[in-house]
Write a protein that holds these residues in place. Structure first.
Motif, short mmCIF file in Angstrom:
data_model
loop_
_atom_site.label_atom_id
_atom_site.label_comp_id
_atom_site.label_asym_id
_atom_site.label_seq_id
_atom_site.Cartn_x
_atom_site.Cartn_y
_atom_site.Cartn_z
N LYS A 75 -1.13 12.44 2.79
CA LYS A 75 -0.92 11.02 2.48
C LYS A 75 -0.30 10.29 3.68
CE LYS A 75 -0.51 11.25 -2.52
NZ LYS A 75 0.33 11.21 -3.69
N ASP A 113 0.83 -1.22 0.00
CA ASP A 113 0.00 0.00 0.00
C ASP A 113 0.86 1.26 0.00
OD1 ASP A 113 -2.21 -1.47 -0.08
OD2 ASP A 113 -3.14 -0.71 1.77
N GLU A 140 0.77 4.02 -3.05
CA GLU A 140 0.14 5.33 -2.87
C GLU A 140 1.11 6.50 -2.79
OE1 GLU A 140 -2.28 4.67 0.54
OE2 GLU A 140 -3.37 3.05 -0.47
N TYR A 165 -2.02 7.16 5.71
CA TYR A 165 -1.33 5.88 5.84
C TYR A 165 -1.26 5.45 7.31
CZ TYR A 165 2.19 2.24 5.39
OH TYR A 165 2.84 1.04 5.44
#
Length: 1239
Positions: free
Chosen positions: A791, A773, A777, A795
């Motif tokens: 971001k 992931d 991303e 996360y």
């Protein structure tokens, strides 16, 4: 004394009155003459015997004065006969007599008869003078000859020629009065390159100097002026590239007549280095510039000016500027270079501006004018307050030249970053005007007519109190008013406010109860790039001051993410190093630590781990030392902080460049404890692994088998006393030989451990999901992002991290609430923390063959993380290099490794950034049973790619990028490393790749242009020396095959002069190249780029491989020419090798002497050996060499007798042709100092 002497000599010269009245009418018979002589000598002998040693010189000087006081040539001649007899009978020492005669003030060319008689006498007795005396006499006679004017009466020339006769005798090689090497040294001191000798000497001197051209060539690197380094952060800092800071010439050893191009200023070399980003340290190293001593360097100034002119020329042809293209990168880099060199006063600003005006006048280059003014504005705004206004006024002269417009220049679009360049000239005027007002100067300049609109626009913008961030207005105002505090506060305040947050708003950070100020959007890079250095310094200063203030206040609110990210971005600018990284390491960190502001400390270490680029190694090692001190303080034993300190230290240790390790660690030899951990075995192990890798890659231990006496020894001993530990045998087996002394432990648990590691990493889905992931991303290009924080938080919300054993606390019954406040986390997460550990895991897995498959599985699942590695190519390069032996026959594993790491970056790098298309097409898809074997054209294209990169070809072979955020500091360093990675990844043995690389120039290749051949040799030298030993050692085989070839073994094969055979440049230009001259030039290119470790195999190669096969003069001269130019490096960096080579050279000479009936090139051979003695070895090889010289044939022994100084070695019989020129002198047994030539 004088009275006694007077009575002796006047007795001899008194004559009858009648003789004086009729001179020339009365003749003494020879018997009378002899009687007079004998009686005079008898009387003198008694007198001399009673004289003390100290009075000898005075006595001889009195006699000379007495003789020179005579007017009758007959008397002078008679008295000179007396002197000659006194010398020949051993009464007077010849050296003292010659020196007194020639040093006498009364010996003047106008007294032609005295001149002629004196030099005849000197010619007669100089054979008895020792060689140093002859050297001194030669010097004085040459100086005496200089007193003769250019035009004299032809009647006296015959008499004056007597002096030339003496010089001819001294220079007569068969007479061997002194080493010819001494003679050429004295001649070249008086008559350097290009200066014609005195007419009286005719061709005598120039012909003699010409006999030394072969010796000079033997000591020269072929094509040296075309060899260029790769400017690395730390590589290339060796003695090979040093230049004289006054003349830019190579520092050549000895006063030999080297080829003309070696005496030229090496402007191309300096210019090339200056053009490379991050080359400041190398420039300072090349020119011996020291920041502490502010010395102006005019040659550097000239090159900087020429670079600016070049940038102006480039701007004329480039269409767009703000596309990150070559022109923009060049101007950006130029402004950084200029600021550094002018700031440290190596270059003078007013001088440079005037020189620029001169070079641009009449050229009509105006497209780049705004960029040029932008570069000048950087320096002016930062230093005008400290310097006189007059220093900056020459800029107005440049303005008149470059801005000829009569009408107003329109205001540019301020939504574009280049608008700040268009305003640069107006900003300069505002600073000059402000300075003139402050100084109440008469020099006030009205605003130039063409700039009126620009000026009005700035004035108007100042009145607007609410400034927006959506255009470049704020930057323009900061740049224009940074020296005017009333006006500057407004725009700078606006910048600061956007990143500090407004003080009320709070936002959460990862973990429990951690809040920060609310601003999350950092200042974008193109805005920071649009601020002058002066404005950036104000900004970074205010940020650092704020951080310190918050640290003192023990604020519970963490710094705003926007501030942290902006501060990180500002640290990229080398121009603001003193307030930037230097302040960060030496002021900010220690202050924050003293204040126990652990949250801010954690933040600073995170910045260092995830956001710093191109930090000079000494700052990194200084930080490492801080971290070890920090770890010892009890309060820092807080889980999260401790983890961060350890993780940062691990990154610092493993990220050290191979060529940085030795120079950095030798700084701490007196106290190695400061850079080692007192308690962490893991960190110390990581350091030993880094030492092993660095010494392997730089070939530090090549050719030696012990660690004794090296810088590693103390470091390893201290580590073992701090944290004693053992090593697994499979890890030890990869260490360089001398490090094998580490303790090893055996056991079969290794494989089990690796399987457990694999299970832990891959079995639970959690970690794999986190990694995939995160990779999916996020982008590693943090400098281009403005939403990292969002971001980052998303996360952490999806995958929270528990750093205080919360997991365990929840498992117990009843659950224990843990409310540890988290320290702020801005950048990190478990994936990024795992990367440096993953580096180590991969290496351990590579060492053990049975776990290869597990490694492939790990790479498949977690390899994507390398997208965030800050040095992926370097890691791959180090891995393939260090494990070359282990990976030799494991093609698929090599391919997997390369594919995983390079492939992880495919979405973030443009096509063609790393591996060549040919490789990607053929090697990546090759089958196990049918590996791809590239042909010659593949290697030619690969080398050509580096050649084009170094030549600055535009567009270059690699896509442009912002080098400030790149793994490598400049295009050539990038090109070199990716090329080496690709070559090591091939399914071809090192030996075959090495030979294919040599064949690029040694075979006729249609893809290699003849006119550019040395640039290709340079590229091969750079690449092959950056590869492991099997790749470059094949050069030795090529040398052996050339030395065994008929052109060097048989006298008849090549009829002619051997030095033509070895003259690569001449052979190449006349299309008569031979493989021996090509191999010689290529070997020189390779060895010029070699580390001293690689070069240290040469002595063994000479003694074990070449010595048995060298039998002819041509072979011997070839070997001397091959190795001769590197004696200087050996002398400076490994004396032991220099001594071994010195002895090997004599052993070879003995071989050749015994195999030949007659040597044709005895003089160049001996000249070279004298050069070696007086410039390099001194008396260090004396004992071994004396034994060899005793066994040589007489003619050689005679020429080399000054090297041995053994009285019992009788001077050899003089060859018949030398008899006429006088007998050789008996030599003194005195041993000279180590470098008498230069005394």
């Amino acid at each position: 004394m004088e009275t006694q002497l007077q009575s002796i000599f006047e007795e001899v010269v008194k004559t009858e009155i009648i003789e004086e009245a009729f001179p020339g009418m009365f003749m003494d018979t020879p018997e009378d003459e002899k009687t007079k002589l004998i009686s005079c000598l008898g009387a003198f002998r008694q007198f001399w015997a009673g004289l003390s040693q100290e009075s000898h010189e005075q006595c001889i000087q009195w006699i000379v004065k007495f003789i020179h006081g005579q007017h009758s040539p007959k008397r002078i001649s008679f008295l000179y006969d007396c002197l000659a007899m006194a010398v020949e009978t051993g009464l007077l020492p010849p050296r003292m007599v010659c020196e007194s005669l020639i040093n006498s003030d009364t010996l003047e060319w106008e007294r032609t008869q005295l001149w002629a008689l004196t030099f005849k006498l000197v010619r007669k007795i100089i054979g008895g003078v020792d060689y140093k005396g002859v050297r001194d006499l030669l010097k004085v006679i040459l100086e005496k000859i200089l007193t003769i004017p250019n035009t004299v009466s032809s009647a006296v020339v015959q008499q004056l020629l007597a002096a030339r006769e003496v010089i001819a005798y001294i220079l007569e090689r068969n007479a061997c009065l002194l080493p010819a090497y001494f003679a050429v040294t004295e001649i070249r001191k008086l008559y350097p390159e290009g200066k014609l000798p005195h007419w009286l000497l005719g061709n005598l001197v120039s012909d003699f100097v010409d006999t030394f051209r072969p010796t000079a060539r033997i000591n020269s690197i072929c094509g040296r002026c075309s060899l260029l380094p790769v400017v690395n952060n730390s590589g290339a800092i060796c003695n090979s590239w040093k230049l004289d800071p006054a003349t830019l010439r190579f520092p050549l050893k000895g006063l030999l007549p080297y080829d003309k191009d070696l005496f030229e200023p090496q402007t191309a070399l300096l210019r090339y280095v200056l053009e490379q980003p991050y080359s400041r340290d190398m420039v300072c190293n090349m020119l011996g510039l020291n920041k502490q001593h502010k010395q102006r360097c005019p040659v550097l100034e000239d090159q900087l000016v020429d670079l600016v002119v070049y940038a102006m020329e480039r701007s004329e042809t480039e269409e767009k500027f703000d596309d990150g293209g070559t022109s923009q990168l060049l101007w950006q880099h130029l402004s950084s270079q200029l600021i550094f060199f002018v700031l440290f006063q190596f270059a003078s600003f007013p001088h440079m501006v005037l020189s620029l005006h001169q070079k641009l006048a009449g050229r009509g280059l105006i497209k780049g004018r705004d960029h040029l003014m932008w570069v000048l504005l950087q320096f002016i705004s930062g230093s005008i307050q400290k310097n006189a206004l007059a220093d900056f006024l020459p800029v107005m002269k440049l303005f008149d030249l470059l801005y000829p417009e009569k009408e107003f220049i329109p205001v540019p679009d301020i939504n574009k970053p280049q608008s700040t360049h268009a305003f640069a000239m107006t900003c300069i005027w505002i600073h000059l005007n402000r300075k003139a007002q402050n100084d109440n100067s008469k020099l006030q300049i009205p605003i130039p007519h063409s700039l009126k609109l620009h000026h009005e626009f700035l004035q108007q913008s100042l009145r607007n109190k609410s400034l927006q961030m959506n255009d470049y207005k704020i930057a323009l105002l900061c740049n224009a008013y940074s020296t005017n505090s009333e006006c500057f506060t407004l725009p700078m305040g606006a910048l600061v406010e956007t990143i500090y947050g407004n003080g009320i708003m709070r936002i959460p950070l990862p973990g429990t109860s951690c809040l920060a100020s609310g601003s999350i959007t950092p200042l974008p890079m193109n805005l920071l790039d649009s601020l002058t250095v002066h404005a950036k310094m104000s900004l970074i200063h205010s940020i650092a001051t704020r951080v310190i203030k918050l640290a003192h206040a023990k604020s519970s609110v963490a710094l705003a993410p926007a501030l942290v990210e902006t501060y990180s971005r500002l640290l990229v600018y080398m121009e603001i190093e003193s307030l930037g990284i230097k302040g960060f390491i030496s002021q900010l960190l220690p202050t924050v630590f003293k204040s126990h502001a652990w949250g801010i400390l954690h933040t600073l270490l995170e910045m260092f781990s995830y956001r710093m680029h191109h930090i000079q190694p000494h700052y990194r090692v200084q930080l490492l030392s801080h971290l070890h001190t920090l770890a010892a303080v009890a309060q820092t034993n807080q889980n999260q902080l401790h983890l961060c300190v350890e993780s940062t230290a691990l990154r610092l240790i493993t990220a050290l460049g191979s060529s940085e390790v030795q120079p950095q660690f030798t700084r701490f030899l007196s106290d190695p404890k400061t850079v080692l951990s007192a308690e962490s075995e893991e960190l110390n192990r990581a350091l030993i692994l880094t030492l092993a890798r660095a010494t392997h890659v730089t070939d530090f231990f090549t050719g030696s088998d012990s660690i004794q006496g090296t810088w590693c020894k103390d470091i390893l001993q201290t580590i073992m006393s701090f944290t004693p530990h053992n090593w697994a045998s499979h890890t030890l087996s990869c260490f360089p030989g001398p490090l094998q002394a580490m303790r090893s432990h055996e056991g079969n648990e290794a494989q089990v451990c690796y399987f457990i590691i694999q299970l832990l990493l891959l079995k639970p889905n959690d970690f794999r999901n986190r990694v995939s992931d995160f990779v999916k991303e996020n982008s590693p290009e943090h400098w281009l992002q403005n939403d990292w924080h969002t971001k980052h938080m998303n996360y952490h919300k999806k995958y929270p991290e528990k750093l205080y054993f919360e997991g365990l606390a929840e498992q117990v019954d009843p659950p224990v609430p843990i409310q540890s406040p988290y320290l702020p986390i801005y950048f990190g997460n478990v994936c990024l923390r795992f990367l440096p550990v993953f580096d180590i895991v991969i290496h351990r897995f590579l060492e053990l063959l049975p776990v290869s498959k597990s490694l492939e599985t790990l790479l498949d699942h977690l390899g994507g993380l390398y997208k965030f590695h800050d040095r992926p190519v370097t890691y791959l390069y180090n891995t393939l290099h260090y494990y070359e032996m282990h990976l030799r026959n494991r093609e698929s594993l090599k391919r997997k490794l390369v594919h995983a790491i390079i492939g992880s970056l495919k979405d973030n790098r443009p096509q063609g950034w790393c591996l060549s298309d040919t490789y990607l097409k053929n090697a990546m898809n090759a089958r196990e049973d049918n590996p791809w074997v590239p042909d010659d054209s593949y290697y030619c294209k690969l080398i050509g790619r580096l050649v084009d990169t170094m030549a600055g070809k535009s567009p270059g072979p690699f896509p442009n990028c912002d080098w400030r955020f790149n793994e490598f500091p400049n295009p050539a360093a990038h090109a070199l490393h990716v090329t080496c990675v690709e070559l090591m990844a091939l399914a071809v043995s090192g030996q075959d790749v090495g030979n294919a690389l040599l064949n690029v120039v040694l075979k006729s290749q249609p893809l290699v242009p003849r006119e550019n051949i040395t640039a290709w040799m340079n590229a091969i030298g750079l690449i092959i020396t950056a590869l492991p030993e099997p790749y470059w050692i094949v050069l030795h085989d090529r040398i052996v095959s050339v030395i065994s070839s008929p052109s060097l073994t048989s006298e008849t094969e090549w009829v002619g002069y051997p030095f033509r055979l070895f003259d690569f440049t001449a052979c190449h230009q006349s299309y008569s190249e031979m493989s021996c001259s090509y191999t010689l030039a290529l070997a020189h290119a390779v060895w010029h780029h070699s580390s001293i470790g690689q070069l240290s195999l040469i002595p063994k190669f000479l003694t074990e491989v070449l010595l048995p096969i060298v039998k002819t003069e041509f072979q011997l001269l070839y070997v001397y020419h091959l190795v001769g130019p590197f004696l200087q490096r050996f002398q400076q960096e490994r004396t032991r090798c220099m001594i071994e080579i010195g002895v090997a050279f004599y052993d070879m000479l003995l071989n050749v002497d015994q195999c030949s009936t007659h040597l044709n090139y005895m003089d160049p051979i001996c000249d070279f050996l004298y050069h070696m003695k007086y410039m390099f070895t001194g008396d260090s090889v004396k004992e071994q060499v004396e034994k060899i010289i005793c066994n040589l044939k007489p003619a050689l022994k005679l020429r080399l007798r000054f090297i041995t100084h053994i009285s019992k070695m009788e001077p050899a019989a003089v060859p018949p042709q030398a008899v006429s020129s006088g007998s050789p002198a008996p030599q003194s047994t005195q041993v000279p100092g180590s470098l008498p030539v230069t005394q």
